[in-house]
Structure formats: structure tokens, C-alpha cells
Design a protein around this motif. Structure first.
Motif, PDB file in Angstrom:
ATOM      1  N   PHE A 172       0.818  -1.211   0.000  1.00  0.00           N
ATOM      2  CA  PHE A 172       0.000   0.000   0.000  1.00  0.00           C
ATOM      3  C   PHE A 172       0.856   1.267   0.000  1.00  0.00           C
ATOM      4  O   PHE A 172       2.016   1.244   0.418  1.00  0.00           O
ATOM      5  CB  PHE A 172      -0.911   0.016   1.227  1.00  0.00           C
ATOM      6  N   LEU A 173       0.227   2.358  -0.419  1.00  0.00           N
ATOM      7  CA  LEU A 173       0.873   3.662  -0.358  1.00  0.00           C
ATOM      8  C   LEU A 173       0.811   4.258   1.037  1.00  0.00           C
ATOM      9  O   LEU A 173       1.787   4.800   1.539  1.00  0.00           O
ATOM     10  CB  LEU A 173       0.213   4.637  -1.344  1.00  0.00           C
ATOM     11  N   ASP A 174      -0.378   4.187   1.664  1.00  0.00           N
ATOM     12  CA  ASP A 174      -0.613   4.935   2.900  1.00  0.00           C
ATOM     13  C   ASP A 174      -0.834   4.085   4.140  1.00  0.00           C
ATOM     14  O   ASP A 174      -1.306   4.578   5.156  1.00  0.00           O
ATOM     15  CB  ASP A 174      -1.823   5.873   2.714  1.00  0.00           C
ATOM     16  N   GLU A 175      -0.557   2.815   4.076  1.00  0.00           N
ATOM     17  CA  GLU A 175      -0.634   1.980   5.277  1.00  0.00           C
ATOM     18  C   GLU A 175       0.330   0.818   5.133  1.00  0.00           C
ATOM     19  O   GLU A 175       0.802   0.518   4.027  1.00  0.00           O
ATOM     20  CB  GLU A 175      -2.061   1.478   5.526  1.00  0.00           C
ATOM     21  N   GLU A 210       3.327   9.569 -10.404  1.00  0.00           N
ATOM     22  CA  GLU A 210       4.399  10.211  -9.638  1.00  0.00           C
ATOM     23  C   GLU A 210       4.759   9.468  -8.344  1.00  0.00           C
ATOM     24  O   GLU A 210       5.900   9.070  -8.136  1.00  0.00           O
ATOM     25  CB  GLU A 210       3.997  11.659  -9.288  1.00  0.00           C
ATOM     26  N   THR A 211       3.757   9.305  -7.470  1.00  0.00           N
ATOM     27  CA  THR A 211       4.040   8.783  -6.122  1.00  0.00           C
ATOM     28  C   THR A 211       4.598   7.368  -6.144  1.00  0.00           C
ATOM     29  O   THR A 211       5.610   7.074  -5.496  1.00  0.00           O
ATOM     30  CB  THR A 211       2.756   8.812  -5.264  1.00  0.00           C
ATOM     31  N   ASP A 243      11.379   3.761  -6.720  1.00  0.00           N
ATOM     32  CA  ASP A 243      12.590   4.081  -7.488  1.00  0.00           C
ATOM     33  C   ASP A 243      12.518   3.549  -8.912  1.00  0.00           C
ATOM     34  O   ASP A 243      13.514   3.052  -9.470  1.00  0.00           O
ATOM     35  CB  ASP A 243      13.844   3.519  -6.794  1.00  0.00           C
ATOM     36  N   LEU A 244      11.354   3.662  -9.531  1.00  0.00           N
ATOM     37  CA  LEU A 244      11.176   3.181 -10.896  1.00  0.00           C
ATOM     38  C   LEU A 244      11.585   4.265 -11.888  1.00  0.00           C
ATOM     39  O   LEU A 244      11.319   5.448 -11.682  1.00  0.00           O
ATOM     40  CB  LEU A 244       9.726   2.777 -11.145  1.00  0.00           C
TER      41      LEU A 244
END
Length: 470
Positions: A174-177, A208-209, A215-216
Motif C-alpha cells: 500500500f501507499l498509505d498503510e 508520480e508517487t 525508485d522506478l
């Protein structure tokens, strides 16, 4: 008749937010399975409070175009549609009779079991020869601590694909958890890694995020010295933009609770409203900022300020979608979430048949025909500001603290640039565009744009006089 309504979030600031919903509506419309496919939004026109008025049928199925269950699908959308339901939606959805319409509200498309196949299709596009021998799959979700249901669909799909044996490993990140996507080098062992974002659209996070957190460097990135040895990451497109989502939406509609075997009837008020508009259009009609004329059964729409200009000096549009896309931004390129703001761009003309004219008017001024006709028949219900404020939840509950003076000051700024007359604030509208008054359009309830600006005012974050260009 049958009507299908696709509900998106939309945005007051970003016009691209609505694009995916428009695209799926067009794909489904082309199949001809429904008499009409209508888009509605939380943050744009037609609003959730208006969208059911724009449907021509008494048989309506509503699909929330969201990737997972959560606050919007369980609280905001049912509340704004007036479904009388709050909380988790049962597997078959919810069915209600509202104003003579049978309305079926389903789960969001992202939780449908067929989305597992869409994940695999996205993985195959990114890496056609993936294998159970050396390929790991990361199903990547947004995640949030605000609603425990939002991550459930990610874990479910990951488990289903793990059990299918198509990949050497399958991970839910996940991005935020936690577990966060940045931990992937420690977690994933396989030499080849396919990352499929379980997101509804291409946007800030997917462009973007996620690439930054992982690191792509592009669709394919080689990592020579990871903890488990060299690895190559293949970055797929988000699942929500795949054409197969249109099939998922149709499956949801077919499986909706109480789905009828017979079609619904035409909605009488809707039919009468549009019959009246078409009659006026044949004679020449000024509606808002546009002029509609008719010659030999062919209709032309243009900005009223372009009246008299030779046709070859204007961009010619020949589809309702062309009208929609040409008018989504103002002259300065700003997004127009409220279509009745007096900032319609000039320089175009649309040449349409009668069937396409209706859809073009709907795109130009959603719900205006239906609400104005109801006003002329004295059946349009007004919702005073205090009632609208009390209905707000989450971050917008703060508007309940706004003083009448604050609301009026913001409304003078925001609504001063709008064609509508604020019936919800006690204003009178004796004549409408049906009577030949172009700006005679009622506003029965404060829009979400105004609600958002009042929230900014209460928070002390709002600068005056800047809203007319939005």
C-alpha cells in the motif's frame, strides 16, 4: 426503458478526474443495452442531488465508480441520492422506490470478483511471459486508516491470485498503510516483479508517487543489487482504466438487487420537460449562454455572443461528446465543475440532429431542463442552507458553524458569477428560459462547490473574489 447511472467523485479543480467515468459511459452506450447511460459526480455537474432527475426511465441502476468500499460508497453517495441507507452495502446492492423510480444501488465496481481477471490482464500487458517459476506479483492499493474496508479488496485479490498458482509470489502492498510499497525489495524474492496498481484512474499517485516510492525509471526498471539479488520490475497500467471494466459494470448492473425482468416506463415529468425544450428549440431558444437554432430539422448550438459569426470562423462540433469536451474548460483553460457559471468558452458551433441535441444540452447544462420545468410547474423543492449544512459529514461538517453572514458573503462571490437564481436563499424567480429569459434558471440547493468554499471560509483559508474562474 432502462437507465444506467455511473457515479464518479469528480473534482472542483481537476477536469481529468471525470474522464474515466465519461470513457466507460461511452463504451457501454455503444453496446446499446440501456436506453441511456448518465454520468453523475460528487464534485461536478450533474451532482448526486440532481442526477436522478436527469434519467428518462423509471427503472434506474446506479453504479459507484470506485475501486473499493469506503466513506463515499457507504455514506456520501447513498445520502446524497436519498436512498435512506448508510453503512456497508449488501452483495446484491440496495433497491428503493424514489419519486416513482425504482433505483438500484450496487457495490463499487472494484470489489467485483471479475476484477481479479483484470489484474491478470494488466500483468500480462506489462510482462507477456510472466510465469510461476520466476515472477512475483504486487497488487498495489492506496490504503487508508479511515476505513478498514478500503484494503479488504486488495488482500482478497492477492489471496485469490496466490491460490491460483500463476505467480511465484503475490504480495499486497500500500501507499498509505503498512505494509508499504517502499518495503518491496525486502519482501519480494523473485527475479521478475510485476506491479499492478489497483487504482481507478491514471493520476498523481500512479504517475508520480508510486514510481518515486519504488525508485522506478519507467515501465521496466532493473535493480542490480537488491537484497535478494538482481530484480527487474515491470510497472503496469492501473486496473481502473482497462476496457474490461465496462464488462464488470454491466455484470454489476445485471446482478443488482431486485433487477426487473421488465423495463420501466418513461418518466412523465422528464418527457414533458424535454418535449417543451425541443418545441422551443425548433423556434429558436436562448438557454444560459447559448443560442439554439433550427433549420430543416438540423439544430445548431453556439455561444450567444458568437451570434452572426460565419460558421467557417468557428470550430464545428458534430457530437454531444464534442460539445462536452469543448466546454469543460473556460477561455483561460480553467476546469468548469459548475456548468452554469458564466464562463462558457466561445469560438465553437455544434451541428446536431434532435437525438444528439438533447444529450448536448445535458452536457452543457446538466439537470437545468428538468429542474426549470419543475419550477414552472411549482413542484421544485427548495432545500434551505441550514438543511444542506446539517447533512454534511466528514471534513465538510465544519460548514454547520458558518454564520448567515459568512454564507451570504461567500454566496455573493461564488453565485454572483452563476446563471442560477438562489431559491434556497429565498430569492424569487418569476420567469425562466421557458419564458424567454436566458438566465432564468432555478437553484434549488447549494452546490458542493459553494459548500467547499464555505468550509474554506470557516477554516479561515479562503481568499475573496477568486472563484469565478474555476
Amino acid at each position: 426503458m432502462r437507465s444506467l447511472v455511473l457515479i464518479g467523485h469528480g473534482s472542483h479543480l481537476n477536469g481529468e478526474s471525470a474522464s474515466a467515468v465519461y470513457r466507460y459511459a461511452e463504451l457501454i452506450r455503444e453496446r446499446g443495452l440501456y436506453d441511456e447511460v448518465i454520468e453523475g459526480y460528487w464534485k461536478e455537474d450533474p451532482s448526486l442531488r440532481q442526477v436522478l432527475k436527469t434519467t428518462a426511465s423509471t427503472d434506474v441502476t446506479v453504479i459507484p465508480m470506485f475501486i473499493s468500499e469506503g466513506y463515499f460508497t457507504e455514506t456520501v453517495i447513498p445520502r446524497e441520492l436519498g436512498l435512506g441507507h448508510q453503512g456497508p452495502v449488501p452483495p446484491g446492492g440496495v433497491a428503493r422506490v424514489l419519486g416513482g423510480r425504482t433505483v438500484r444501488y450496487t457495490l463499487p465496481y472494484g470489489v467485483h470478483p471479475a476484477m481479479t481477471d483484470v489484474i491478470v490482464e494488466r500483468a500480462r500487458e506489462a510482462l507477456p511471459d510472466f510465469s510461476a517459476a520466476d515472477t512475483a506479483l504486487i497488487v498495489l492499493g492506496h490504503g487508508t486508516t479511515r476505513n478498514e474496508n478500503s484494503n479488504r479488496v486488495i488482500y482478497h485479490n492477492a489471496q485469490t491470485l496466490r491460490e491460483s498458482g500463476q505467480f511465484a509470489e503475490v504480495h499486497a502492498l500500500f501507499l498509505d498503510e503498512d505494509p508499504k510499497v517502499g518495503t518491496w525489495p525486502e519482501v519480494v524474492r523473485a527475479a521478475r516483479v510485476v506491479v499492478v496498481p489497483f487504482f481507478a484512474s491514471e493520476g498523481w499517485h500512479t504517475l508520480e508517487t508510486i514510481p518515486e516510492d519504488m525508485d522506478l525509471s519507467g515501465p521496466v526498471t532493473v535493480f542490480a543489487e537488491n537484497p535478494h539479488g538482481p530484480q527487474t520490475v515491470y510497472y503496469a497500467k492501473p486496473v481502473g482504466t482497462h476496457r474490461a471494466v465496462a464488462d464488470v459494470i454491466l455484470h454489476l448492473a445485471e446482478e443488482a438487487s431486485g433487477a426487473s425482468t421488465e423495463d420501466g416506463d418513461p418518466d412523465h415529468a422528464h418527457t414533458a420537460a424535454w418535449a417543451t425544450v425541443m418545441e422551443r428549440a425548433r423556434q429558436g431558444l436562448r438557454l444560459g449562454e447559448v443560442l439554439i437554432t433550427c433549420q430543416s430539422g438540423v439544430f445548431e448550438i453556439r455561444h450567444a455572443l458568437d451570434e452572426g459569426m460565419p460558421g467557417h470562423e468557428l470550430q464545428t462540433l458534430v457530437t454531444p461528446e464534442g460539445v462536452r469536451d469543448a466546454t469543460r474548460r473556460d477561455e483561460g483553460g480553467h476546469h468548469r465543475p459548475v456548468h452554469t457559471l458564466r464562463n462558457l468558452p466561445r469560438g465553437w458551433r455544434a451541428v446536431l440532429n434532435e437525438a444528439d441535441l438533447k444529450r448536448a444540452i445535458h452536457y452543457l447544462y446538466p439537470a437545468v431542463v428538468e429542474e426549470t420545468y419543475a419550477h414552472t410547474c411549482h413542484v421544485l423543492r427548495h432545500t434551505p442552507w441550514p438543511t444542506t449544512a446539517r447533512r454534511q459529514t466528514g471534513i465538510y461538517a465544519k460548514v454547520q458553524k458558518a454564520t448567515p453572514a459568512q454564507v451570504e458573503a461567500v454566496a455573493e462571490d461564488v453565485c454572483g458569477g452563476c446563471l442560477r437564481t438562489r431559491l434556497w436563499a429565498g430569492r424569487k424567480l418569476p420567469h425562466t428560459f421557458f419564458d424567454g429569459v436566458p438566465g432564468g434558471i432555478p437553484c434549488a440547493e447549494a452546490c458542493t462547490f459553494l459548500v467547499a468554499e464555505v468550509r474554506e471560509e470557516v477554516s479561515g483559508k479562503r481568499g475573496g473574489g477568486h472563484t469565478h474562474n474555476h
